[in-house]
Design an enzyme around this catalytic site. Structure first.
Site, short mmCIF file in Angstrom:
data_model
loop_
_atom_site.label_atom_id
_atom_site.label_comp_id
_atom_site.label_asym_id
_atom_site.label_seq_id
_atom_site.Cartn_x
_atom_site.Cartn_y
_atom_site.Cartn_z
N ILE A 1 0.84 -1.20 0.00
CA ILE A 1 0.00 0.00 0.00
C ILE A 1 0.88 1.25 0.00
O ILE A 1 1.79 1.38 0.83
CB ILE A 1 -0.94 -0.01 1.22
CG1 ILE A 1 -1.91 -1.20 1.09
CG2 ILE A 1 -1.71 1.32 1.33
CD1 ILE A 1 -2.78 -1.43 2.31
N LEU A 2 0.66 2.14 -0.96
CA LEU A 2 1.43 3.38 -1.06
C LEU A 2 0.82 4.42 -0.13
O LEU A 2 -0.27 4.91 -0.35
CB LEU A 2 1.46 3.86 -2.50
CG LEU A 2 2.25 2.93 -3.44
CD1 LEU A 2 2.01 3.29 -4.90
CD2 LEU A 2 3.74 2.98 -3.12
N HIS B 1 -6.01 -2.97 -11.19
CA HIS B 1 -6.73 -3.75 -10.17
C HIS B 1 -7.69 -4.73 -10.85
O HIS B 1 -8.44 -4.33 -11.74
CB HIS B 1 -7.51 -2.82 -9.24
CG HIS B 1 -8.21 -3.53 -8.14
ND1 HIS B 1 -7.54 -4.23 -7.15
CD2 HIS B 1 -9.53 -3.68 -7.87
CE1 HIS B 1 -8.42 -4.77 -6.32
NE2 HIS B 1 -9.63 -4.47 -6.76
#
Ligand SMILES: N[C@@H]1O[C@H](COP(=O)(O)O)[C@@H](O)[C@H]1O
Length: 208
Positions: free
Chosen positions: A100-101, A120
């Site tokens: 996760i960024l 995604h």
């Protein structure tokens, strides 16, 4: 345009981008400048090396070991952001990137005006997060849905929540298995991601 591709695994989407830059719709429009993985064993690194593309690996574990979970993650993200900015690509592409960024990374990128997109394997706001294909399949078996899809979107702090750039709907049929559905989605992803990159680097899709 120079692309920096973030990966964590097999890299079949990275391969689709590489092929498109060599002989497809991205030829003379974009090059893969660098591939960064957060996993040493990601097969995508071998695909990049075979195509003569520089690669690097940035893993979280050493940071966690030395500084603990929270501080380790913060320092990992700061260094990740610094490396991405240093490469200064025209566009960052998350292609099977499974980290996760956080705002720590995203703020550094927006401070340097570097756009970032993600792929995604589900439709917008349908199955955000991990195991999206399996969850969609389960929902179809419960008669809740009869289609799923894949999307390319701008990255924001909300996981898979950014504005969609391109969407492909994919029917889920009665005789589908999880594997056949996964194969259908991956095949569409390869096309959708390359087309989305094309539309961004040619200006057909405006940057956010
Ligand atoms: N986040 C998801 O991870 C998968 C990566 O596949 P690959 O590009 O590594 O083959 C893709 O399905 C992508 O949507």
């Amino acid at each position: 345009a120079s692309l920096l591709v973030l990966i964590s695994g097999s890299g079949s989407n990275l391969q689709a981008i590489i092929d498109a830059t060599q002989s497809g719709i991205l030829k003379d429009k974009a090059v893969v400048k660098h591939v960064l993985s957060n996993r040493k064993k990601a097969f995508g690194l071998e695909r990049a090396a075979k195509a003569g593309i520089p690669t690097s690996v940035h893993t979280l574990l050493p940071y966690k070991k030395e500084h603990g979970d929270e501080e380790g993650r913060r320092l990992f993200d700061e260094e990740l952001g610094r490396q991405l900015v240093e490469h200064n690509p025209s566009l960052i592409v998350c292609a099977g990137w499974m980290h996760i960024l956080s705002p720590i990374v995203l703020n550094q990128l927006s401070a340097h005006n570097i756009p970032i997109i993600n792929l995604h394997p589900a439709l917008p706001n349908a199955f955000n997060g991990i195991h999206a294909i399996e969850r969609a399949y389960e929902a179809s078996r419960q008669g809740k849905i009869n289609e799923t899809g894949c999307m390319v979107h701008w990255v924001i702090a909300e996981v898979d929540g950014g504005k969609p750039i391109a969407i492909q709907r994919i029917p889920i049929t009665q005789d589908d298995t999880v594997d056949s559905l996964e194969a259908k989605i991956h095949a569409e992803e390869h096309k959708l991601l390359v087309q989305a990159i094309h539309d961004i680097v040619t200006g057909a899709v405006p940057r956010p």
